[in-house]
Motif scaffolding. Structure first.
Motif: not given
Ligand SMILES: [Mn+2]
Length: 372
Positions: A72-77
């Motif tokens: 989720m963190e990486e996709i949110s970037r």
């Protein structure tokens, strides 16, 4: 128009008994995350119009909280930079039972993400582009029923398909996953006229036709992947261009196999020494020894081999034994297991239990298994 095609990131995959010195977590799990983060960094530099993920975002149906949080963190970037992210469920992340629910229900809550996981063909618009998404569908018939619905719509400027399936007749595919629940199709079964088809499932970057590609995985998940570059694809539609971006990942080595036929243990050891005279630091290494007799195998200096391979992240000897019955072979395996078990117990600190007793019990269980 410029977009990214990425696939088979397998977040949450773990392997081998080695931990990351910094975090103490499984080293391969950390490697897999690093590869994905590296891909996201590059995607942000490229700044595409959108990103397509063709399945197996996660390694398992029920990823850990850690894996979900990381994804989720990486996709949110990506989506935070205003870049839409579309993902389909692959065979590794599609639950077989509906009650299990899907992790993609959570992922799809991220603004800018569209996840396709309902075992059917669906479409989504991005401006003048129509995305045709077909996630993994359980049962070959039902997959084909959905596949025939997938046709370009000329009301849109561009039609791009994404799916997660094996392709019949692809020569390299024979060496692929052999997974029981994979979808399989022929290239003739997909409609004509797509501007691009983003395939997932097969882990090596492969062109299927002028405008259909497997981007491959972002890391190596088995020795089948030795020698393969891993990365993702940047696609430009006009003029049509496909650019593969290779990621920097941990080396994986398959050393030159040894043919042990007619050789003594010291002679084989000499050959092993010669093979190990190469840079294996931090690498995942396999050495295949063909036609070794159970006796010579037993007489190999395992301690010496361990010392030689100490710098590698993982080192394994794959033996293909020649003489001896199957029982002999399993005896050798079990005997070496007993030795490994004893070594392990001796170097492990154990409180409140007697080491000798544990070793004895382990031996007993292993010999019982041998009798069975
Ligand atoms: Mn996969």
């Amino acid at each position: 128009m410029r977009f990214i095609h990425i696939s088979d990131t397998h977040i949450g995959y773990r392997a081998y008994n080695a931990s990351d010195p910094k975090t103490g977590r499984n080293q391969r799990e950390v490697d897999i995350e690093r590869a994905f983060r590296q891909a996201v960094d590059r995607i942000l530099d490229i700044c595409p119009d959108f990103v397509l993920h063709s399945g197996d975002l996660f390694h398992t149906v029920r990823p850990s909280n850690r894996a979900i949080g990381f994804a989720m963190e990486e996709i949110s970037r990506i989506t935070g930079a205003g870049i839409p992210f579309m993902v389909i469920a692959g065979n590794h992340s599609a639950p077989k039972m509906r009650e299990t629910g899907s992790v993609f229900r959570i992922i799809s809550k991220i603004e800018g993400v569209r996840a396709f996981y309902r075992e059917k063909y669906e479409t989504a618009e991005i401006g003048d582009v129509l995305i045709h998404a077909l996630p993994h569908v359980h049962g070959g018939e039902r997959f084909k029923d959905e596949l025939v619905k997938m046709l370009p719509n000329r009301d849109y400027g561009y039609n791009i398909a994404m799916l997660h399936s094996g392709v019949e007749g692809l020569r390299a595919f024979r060496y692929s996953t052999g997974e029981a629940n994979e979808d399989l199709m022929g290239m003739h079964e997909i409609g004509d006229g797509f501007d691009y088809i983003a395939f997932g499932h097969y882990h090596e970057f492969t062109g299927l036709s002028e405008r259909a590609y497997y981007s491959g995985a972002t890391e190596r998940l088995s020795f089948n992947d030795v020698g393969q570059k891993k990365g993702f694809i940047e696609v430009i539609i006009e003029p049509f261009t496909v650019k593969f971006h290779e990621l920097r990942i941990r080396p994986m080595l398959d050393l030159e196999p040894i043919n042990a036929k007619g050789k003594s243990a010291p002679q084989i050891m000499e050959e092993i020494e010669r093979r190990m005279d190469t840079d294996t630091d931090g690498a995942i290494v396999r050495l295949l020894i063909r036609e070794i007799s159970p006796t010579e195998y037993r007489n190999l200096d395992i301690r010496r081999i361990r010392a030689m391979s100490a710098g590698a992240l993982h080192f394994e000897i794959d033996t293909r034994m020649s003489s001896g019955t199957a029982a002999d072979i399993s005896m050798v395996t079990l005997q070496s297991m007993a030795r490994d078990f004893e070594d392990f117990i001796r170097r492990t600190s154990i409180e409140g239990l007697e080491k000798e007793r544990i070793i004895e019990m382990g031996r007993e269980y292993l010999s019982r298994a041998a009798e069975d």
